[in-house]
Every structure is written in C-alpha cells, then in structure tokens.
Scaffold this motif. Structure first.
Motif, PDB file in Angstrom:
ATOM      1  N   ASP A 134      17.965 -10.994 -28.277  1.00 16.79           N
ATOM      2  CA  ASP A 134      17.459 -10.846 -29.642  1.00 16.79           C
ATOM      3  C   ASP A 134      18.579 -10.810 -30.678  1.00 16.79           C
ATOM      4  OD1 ASP A 134      18.391  -8.345 -29.048  1.00 16.79           O
ATOM      5  OD2 ASP A 134      16.503  -7.300 -29.419  1.00 16.79           O
ATOM      6  N   ARG A 135      19.809 -10.693 -30.219  1.00 18.03           N
ATOM      7  CA  ARG A 135      20.979 -10.966 -31.070  1.00 18.03           C
ATOM      8  C   ARG A 135      22.081 -11.448 -30.142  1.00 18.03           C
ATOM      9  NH1 ARG A 135      19.624  -5.442 -31.372  1.00 18.03           N
ATOM     10  NH2 ARG A 135      21.215  -4.007 -30.610  1.00 18.03           N
ATOM     11  N   PRO A 136      23.103 -12.060 -30.691  1.00 18.63           N
ATOM     12  CA  PRO A 136      24.106 -12.668 -29.807  1.00 18.63           C
ATOM     13  C   PRO A 136      24.640 -11.665 -28.787  1.00 18.63           C
ATOM     14  CG  PRO A 136      24.428 -13.389 -32.056  1.00 18.63           C
ATOM     15  CD  PRO A 136      23.357 -12.347 -32.108  1.00 18.63           C
ATOM     16  N   GLY A 137      24.543 -12.025 -27.516  1.00 22.31           N
ATOM     17  CA  GLY A 137      25.094 -11.202 -26.440  1.00 22.31           C
ATOM     18  C   GLY A 137      24.269  -9.982 -26.070  1.00 22.31           C
ATOM     19  N   HIS A 138      23.108  -9.806 -26.676  1.00 17.71           N
ATOM     20  CA  HIS A 138      22.321  -8.588 -26.452  1.00 17.71           C
ATOM     21  C   HIS A 138      20.917  -8.912 -25.951  1.00 17.71           C
ATOM     22  CE1 HIS A 138      19.625  -5.260 -27.612  1.00 17.71           C
ATOM     23  NE2 HIS A 138      20.648  -4.501 -27.280  1.00 17.71           N
ATOM     24  N   GLY A 139      20.586  -8.365 -24.790  1.00 21.26           N
ATOM     25  CA  GLY A 139      19.259  -8.605 -24.222  1.00 21.26           C
ATOM     26  C   GLY A 139      18.189  -7.787 -24.924  1.00 21.26           C
ATOM     27  N   TYR A 140      17.066  -8.409 -25.187  1.00 23.06           N
ATOM     28  CA  TYR A 140      15.908  -7.728 -25.763  1.00 23.06           C
ATOM     29  C   TYR A 140      15.397  -6.733 -24.730  1.00 23.06           C
ATOM     30  CZ  TYR A 140      11.076  -7.434 -27.612  1.00 23.06           C
ATOM     31  OH  TYR A 140       9.879  -7.020 -28.107  1.00 23.06           O
ATOM     32  N   ASP A 141      15.077  -5.534 -25.171  1.00 23.90           N
ATOM     33  CA  ASP A 141      14.685  -4.496 -24.231  1.00 23.90           C
ATOM     34  C   ASP A 141      13.404  -3.816 -24.707  1.00 23.90           C
ATOM     35  OD1 ASP A 141      14.497  -2.536 -22.352  1.00 23.90           O
ATOM     36  OD2 ASP A 141      16.335  -1.484 -22.934  1.00 23.90           O
ATOM     37  N   VAL A 142      12.336  -3.972 -23.935  1.00 28.28           N
ATOM     38  CA  VAL A 142      11.096  -3.285 -24.308  1.00 28.28           C
ATOM     39  C   VAL A 142      10.982  -1.957 -23.572  1.00 28.28           C
ATOM     40  CG1 VAL A 142       9.749  -5.302 -24.968  1.00 28.28           C
ATOM     41  CG2 VAL A 142       9.774  -4.602 -22.580  1.00 28.28           C
ATOM     42  N   GLY A 143      12.016  -1.569 -22.852  1.00 29.14           N
ATOM     43  CA  GLY A 143      12.011  -0.261 -22.200  1.00 29.14           C
ATOM     44  C   GLY A 143      11.308  -0.244 -20.858  1.00 29.14           C
ATOM     45  N   TYR A 144      11.212  -1.388 -20.224  1.00 28.14           N
ATOM     46  CA  TYR A 144      10.577  -1.481 -18.922  1.00 28.14           C
ATOM     47  C   TYR A 144      11.551  -0.961 -17.862  1.00 28.14           C
ATOM     48  CZ  TYR A 144       8.120  -4.014 -15.158  1.00 28.14           C
ATOM     49  OH  TYR A 144       7.443  -4.359 -14.047  1.00 28.14           O
ATOM     50  N   PRO A 145      11.133   0.045 -17.064  1.00 23.03           N
ATOM     51  CA  PRO A 145      12.059   0.576 -16.067  1.00 23.03           C
ATOM     52  C   PRO A 145      12.532  -0.532 -15.111  1.00 23.03           C
ATOM     53  CG  PRO A 145       9.892   1.678 -15.928  1.00 23.03           C
ATOM     54  CD  PRO A 145       9.803   0.653 -17.007  1.00 23.03           C
TER      55      PRO A 145
END
Ligand SMILES: [Zn+2]
Length: 810
Positions: A431-442
C-alpha cells in the motif's frame, strides 16, 4: 496573436432558437447557454464559468464564481503528492489545494476561439483557451440538450509548448456553490459502500473512486428549496480519480495520477455531466443510472436469486466441535458435510454462505478467526472432503435451500501451500513503497488483486469449488475496494489502478465460474459499480438512516445482501434480508462520518418480523420495480418512514418506524403520485401477516391512507391485479402428521382465479395443483427431518411464501 474576440467563430446549424436553447449575443462579455431548466454563462475573455442557474427555482448556484476552478484547475508539473495518494490510511476526503508547480485555472487563461452551434436537440459551445506561461491549451466543450436538466462538459488539454509537462487535472472543479442563500443547510451523500444520503453537503466527503466513493458521481441537494446539483463522471474505463465535495461549495473530480504531455500531445478527460434540477439527490442518481445502464453490461441474476429473501454468512463448526460430535452423537450430529441440512434446519434462510469449510481449519486452527484464508480452500478432511460436500449440497437443493462459499480476496496465510517455492513478496499488496498492506490477519498477509497469478488462482479456486460441489456461488470477501499497490514486481502502469484490477479479477473469476455453472452467483464484500458486470451483489453494512441507500437508485440491479441491518432497514431498502429481527444492533463507521445509534432508537434486536415471507409476494415491485422519487410521508409522526415501489400491476408502499416501535394508534400517510385508477389499499402487517383495509382517500389531488402497523406493506392494486392469498393459521406439524393449508383470497379487483400450484421441497415431491379458495391437506413424511421447509403457492394469484415447521415428535 489573435484576440479572443477577433477569432470568435459562430456556427449556427439551425436557427430554431426557442427549441435549441438560448445563447448570448456575440460580442458581449459573456456567452450564455440555456434551456428551460438551467443556464450556464462563461466569460468570453477567459472561458471561466461565471454563472450556473437553476431556472426552475430561479437560484444562482455559483454564489462565488471568482475562486480558482470553474470549471477546471490544472496542476502543472506538481511537486507535491497529495496525502490521499501517499497515506493508505487517508479517509479525510480533503485534498491539498496547491500541489506545487503551477496552477492553471480559467481565470488565468485567455480565450483564443469560441464556437457556438445549435440544433433542435442541443446547443453547444466550444471554448478554446490558452495559458501563456505553460503553453497549455484547453478545449472545453459544453453541450446543453434542449430537453434535459443537465449539461455535458468535455475537456481536452494540449501541450502547445516546447517542454514536456506533467498535468494533474481537477475537472470539473466547481467552487463557491450554494443551493439557496445558506449553504450550511445543503445536504449530500456519504458515497462509500451503498451510499448514505443526508450528510452535510459542503464538508470534506468522498475521495478515491472504489473506496470513499463506490460510484462515479456526487450530489448536493436542498430539501427546503426542492433543488439540487449533481456531478456524474461518464468514464466507462474507470480510470483512477478522486470524486468529492468540500468546504466552500466545492464539487470536484481530481484525475490522479496525472498525465505526461510531450510537446504537441493532448489528453481528453471523461465527460462530466452537471445535473441542475428540482427534487432531491435521487434525480442525479437516476441520471447516473441511465448512463450506467448504457455504459456497462450488468450481470443478470440467475432466476433462483429472486426466490432468496433471507441470507446469512455462517461458519462450519470447528475441528474440535466436529471431533466431539463424532464421539458423542455419531448418528445425528454434524460429523460430515453430507449433513449440511442440519446447519439450515432452524433458520428461514434461503441462502447461506459458509466459511471454515477449508482444510486450513484442521491443519492450523490457531490461525482461524475473523478471516479464513489458507489460499487453497480444499474441503476439510474431517468432514469427508469434496465428495461429502457434494452430497450435502444435493440434499440442500432437495430442501429448496442454496449454498455458497467464502473465499478471501486479499488475505492469505503466510504458511499457505500456495506460496511453496514462491517469494511471498512477489504476491504482496504494497500500500506504499516497500510496505505490505496489513489487515491484521494472524499469520497472514495481503495479496494484490492486480497480480495476474493471484487472479488466475482465485479463478481456478472458484471454478474447482463449484465443479466439486455443485454449489450456488462464491463470495470474494475483502473486495471490492480501492487499495493502491506499489509492488515493483507487478509492473503496474499506475499504483492507483485498483478499480481496473478489480474489474480484471472479477471478470477472470466470473469467466471460470461460467465454465461450470453460469447460474452461480458471485458476491463481494463491498459494492463497487465497476465490477457489477461480473458480480451480482455485495454485503450491506452501513445505515442509510431515513433515506433509501444511494445505489438502490443509481445501480438498482446491484443486489444488496443485508449483514448488519435488521429487517426494517432491509424492507425499506429492498435488500435481501439478513435477520428476522427488526433492528440493527451494530452501528459501524461513526469514525467515518456516519451517525451512530440515535437516542430514540430502541436497544436490542427488537421483535421478530415476517418480512422475509411477505417480501416474496412482491418481486415485481421490489426486485424489478422502481422506487418513486418522492417517499410517502406521515406528517403527524416523523418516526415513520416509507417507500413507494412501482410495478406494472400494483404499487407497493413499504413503511414503518425504523426501530419497529408501535404506532400511537392510526396514522394517516400521504402517498404521492398515486394513479387515479387505483381505488383500494390493503395493509399487511409485517409481524402477523394479517391483512386489513387501509382506507384510501383522495382530496384535492392528494391520496392518503391509514396505517396501523409498526411495520407493514400496503398494496395498491391496478384494476388487473390478481388477488393476494391469506394463509393464516400455524403451519406446523410432527413427522407423519398433517398440515391444513387454508387459502383465503384477498380480492384486489382482478378476476378470482381457480387454480394454484403448491411446492414445498423436502416435504412435497414435485408440486401439487389445487383449487382455491379452499384448503389443502399436506402430509408430512414420517422420515422428514425436523426443521423449516419453504412453502410456495403460485399461479394466477400474487405469489405466497411461508415456512412450514416440522417439529420434534418426541
Ligand atoms: Zn500490485
């Protein structure tokens, strides 16, 4: 150089000025286009929009035309990336006014040519203007149809200079709007999800198409003056853009990211339709619907979906629960997918979507919670695998029930077998350069919907699930919402093309499903109009308040599946219900501008309604009809809210208090626009299904009725409307017992028919034909499973649906 006036060209194709619309005199300071409903005036020197008049109400909408914009702003060689594009948590709807670089607005331009043209059907003005410093030339074309309440604006930007330019354009970009003298009372729509009307118009609202706005339009309206304005962006390509309203009367579409224009190159922006009208936001929604229906080929629902009145999303029991059932109740517990009917028997749900059917639940139970994405979605070994599920589905179909399966559209367990031998980074949604989108899924991460291998994998998965089980559909959870992706491995031409990726993804999945079963449905979590060509509907979660949701008017074929709403909201919005209880108990998105639970709204789930049975009598109105532009109203009780659906053989009013609070006696309701040939009204209580006459009266051209129920449907039959059937009495029996179906007619004016067809899958093989009025005896087979069975009576009457309960005979 030529001056603006010297190079003015006037082309008059027809001279029928009255029909074609009025135009200003050549040589004046301004040029005006008008028909009988609206007028636009442009400055002949600069090309700026000076006036936008609603001629039906006499209101000048552009109270402050001198602000930048009106009707466009070009950010040339911008140096600032707007927060909307760099902060994935952005939801403020606010976009920086200045993006660095040069700002070009008509006020700083000079008109180099102005052409007028008119015909019987429309008047057109083309204004060519130039910005000296950048060498950018704007060709703005305004077309005003003779008979419409809108004007269409098209903009072409050409780089006539010698330098390459990057241009980020806001078009249209109207500033200084106000409906009436006080813009603070103007209202707008919170356009995320299905769209919630009734929010403040000129506050920051809207944003990315696909996330903060689910459709390509915005509107503001003023109920006190019965007028409004709408902006429709007619872009069938669904390019990325921010569509929004803002303080100071801002109505704007920012086409982001920008376009690089080499010397000599041009870019044409999608045509913007400005709607200037009497009435509420529903006028713009209807105009959007007209355009949308022509621009997109929507996915038609399978005929069985019309029989679905109640739906929910359930979880298959956990591996522990299944192990316990095998130990403690092997003969009648839920020990195999073959026994899926056990999970349906106590609820009147026509369709249930199941999660936790996949092997990950057995192999990695600790990873399971609110999301269930093992990636492979193989049927659980502890419940017999796909063969057992196929048998379970067969048994459900024999009972008249439907089944679909959950598949996560973004989330995936890091330990998923899908990633074996792969680099997870290659799949990642960044969701931004070098950063994974995280919805908080264990133990999870998110995969990009624009990544080809993921699209193919989801298509393959959906196809396999349908082929293995014979199920009725797939729901792609988490989709379809805008999330940018900056993963360099995906080589996206723009990180913001989320809507296009979602279209590709759903098209790919839909095509794979069609190979197996074209009658299977595909649902998403969030509604997005762009994917409706492949997707039948989406979940409905957010409260539209007293109003109908915006998408119900703008994209009426998109099926709403109620998730949080209670039965009253589902009834008032024409959704497929999610609950038998009346009230909403979850009020999400207070942090995103939606009002929470009002003080007056009663706590708890409220009474059980039988709306899920009642709605089945009126598919012509709720499924195929159109909701009237003006709602019915009850001046003496503001708690009461109603809708009016128009069908060929009858009109239908659906109304009640939002929390199903009882009325204080009889309530007189105004029914706007009721045709004179309608002479009767019958109210049916949504809790008891009892009918009664609703005392239709007409006086001074106004029709009124009396309602008594907290929630009810009122049918207004045309002279040829077939009768309704009153099936009262308890439809309940033991195994081997009998049920008497007493079918009384409620005459509505048309001929009383004599025959009906009765079906009740699970209890009746095939169908029965019966004479009516009359009664029919149904014998419950001694080996029938206890639980609920859907009974339908159809024929020359309006259809009737009831749930028969087979009770425990011990
Ligand atoms: Zn990507």
């Amino acid at each position: 150089m030529l001056t603006g006036v010297a190079c003015l060209a006037i082309v008059c194709v027809a001279i029928v000025a009255v029909l074609a619309g009025e135009m200003g005199e050549p040589g004046g300071d301004s040029v005006r286009l008008a028909n009988s409903r609206l007028a636009l005036t442009f400055d002949r020197q600069t090309g700026a929009l000076l006036s936008l008049m609603n001629l039906q109400t006499g209101d000048e909408y552009l109270k402050d035309p001198k602000l930048p914009g009106n009707p466009f702003v070009l950010h040339v060689d911008p140096t600032v990336i707007p927060q909307a594009a760099r902060d994935p948590g952005w939801w403020s709807a606010e976009v920086e006014e200045d993006l660095g670089g040069l700002m070009v607005s008509p006020g700083g331009c000079r008109v180099i040519s102005l052409k007028q043209q008119s015909s019987r059907s429309a008047a057109t003005v083309t204004i060519e203007s130039e910005h000296a410093k950048t060498g950018l030339r704007q060709t703005l074309t305004i077309t005003l149809p003779t008979q419409a309440e809108y004007a269409d604006l098209t903009l072409r930007v050409t780089n006539t200079g010698s330098l390459q330019r990057t241009v980020v354009t806001a078009f249209p970009h109207l500033r200084g709007l106000s409906l009436g003298p006080d813009r603070e009372t103007n209202l707008g729509i919170m356009m995320a999800s299905y769209g919630t009307p009734g929010v403040r118009a000129w506050a920051n609202s809207g944003g990315w198409y696909g996330r903060e706005t689910s459709m390509q339009w915005q509107a503001a309206y003023e109920p006190r003056l019965d007028e409004g304005i709408g902006m429709i962006i007619m872009d069938p390509e669904c390019a990325s853009k921010l569509i929004r309203r803002g303080p100071g009367g801002l109505l704007s579409t920012l086409h982001y990211p920008g376009t690089i224009l080499a010397p000599g190159a041009s870019h044409v922006y999608p045509t913007a339709r400005l709607v200037v009208h009497r009435g509420t936001w529903r006028v713009t929604a209807q105009r959007y619907s007209d355009w949308y229906a022509r621009a997109f080929r929507v996915r038609k629902p399978p005929s069985w979906l019309k029989d679905v009145d109640l739906y929910y999303g359930g979880w298959i029991p956990s591996a522990d629960q299944v192990a316990r059932a095998k130990r403690e109740s092997p003969s009648d517990g839920f020990t195999s997918f073959e026994r899926m009917p056990l999970l349906y028997r106590d609820g009147p749900y026509d369709l249930i979507e199941w999660a936790m059917y996949n092997q990950g639940v057995v192999d990695e139970p600790e990873s399971y919670g609110p999301y269930m994405g093992d990636g492979l979605y193989l049927f659980r070994s502890d419940l017999g695998g796909p063969a057992a599920m196929r048998e379970g589905v067969r048994r459900l179909h024999a009972m008249g029930r439907r089944i679909m399966f959950y598949v996560a559209g973004n989330s995936l367990l890091r330990s998923s077998a899908l990633l074996k031998g792969q680099r997870p980074e290659d799949w990642m949604l960044m969701d931004r350069p070098g950063h994974g989108y995280d919805v908080g899924y264990p133990n999870g991460f998110s995969v990009c919907p624009g990544y080809g291998p993921w699209q193919q994998h989801l298509a393959h998965t959906a196809r396999r699930i349908l082929a293995e089980t014979g199920a009725d559909g797939i729901r792609l959870d988490e989709l379809a919402g805008f999330v940018p992706c900056f993963n360099p491995a995906h080589r996206h031409s723009s990180p913001y093309d989320s809507v296009r990726w979602l279209r590709e993804l759903t098209r790919t999945v839909r095509a794979a499903m069609d190979e197996v079963n074209p009658d299977a449905i595909l649902l998403t979590e969030n509604p997005l109009d762009a994917v409706h060509e492949s997707v039948n509907g989406a979940l409905q979660m957010f409260q539209p308040g007293r109003e109908i949701d915006a998408m119900r008017i703008a994209v009426p074929t998109m099926v709403g599946m109620a998730y949080h709403p209670g039965a009253v909201e589902s009834a008032l919005n024409g959704w497929i219900g999610g609950k038998v209880t009346a009230r909403r108990v979850t009020w999400p998105w207070e942090h995103r501008g939606l009002a929470g639970k009002p003080d007056w709204y009663a706590d708890g789930p409220g009474p059980e309604l039988r709306w899920h049975e009642l709605r089945a009598s009126f598919p012509e109105a709720i499924g195929e009809g159109r909701v009237a532009t003006t709602d019915p109203s009850a001046p003496s009780d503001p708690r009461w809210v109603g809708r009016l659906w128009r069908a060929r053989r009858y009109w239908l009013l659906v109304g009640g208090t939002l929390d199903a609070a009882p009325l204080q006696g009889e309530l007189r309701v105004i029914v706007p626009g009721l045709p004179a040939r309608i002479r009767r009204a019958v109210e049916i209580d949504a809790q008891t299904l009892r009918p009664r006459d609703a005392d239709l009266r007409r006086s001074g051209g106004m029709a009124t009725i009396v309602v008594r129920s907290a929630v009810s449907a009122v049918i207004f039959p045309m002279p040829d409307c077939p009768p309704l059937m009153d099936i009262s009495g308890e439809l309940r029996a033991r195994r081997g017992g009998e049920i008497t179906l007493d079918m009384k007619p409620i005459p509505l004016g048309g001929r009383l028919p004599s025959r009906v067809r009765i079906t009740c899958p699970g209890l009746i093989d095939g169908s029965l034909t019966a004479r009516w009025p009359g009664s029919v005896r149904l014998v419950v087979p001694p080996d029938a499973m206890i639980g609920l069975y859907p009974l339908r009576v159809e024929g020359d009457s309006l259809p009737v649906k009831r749930w028969i309960r087979v009770a425990d005979d011990r």
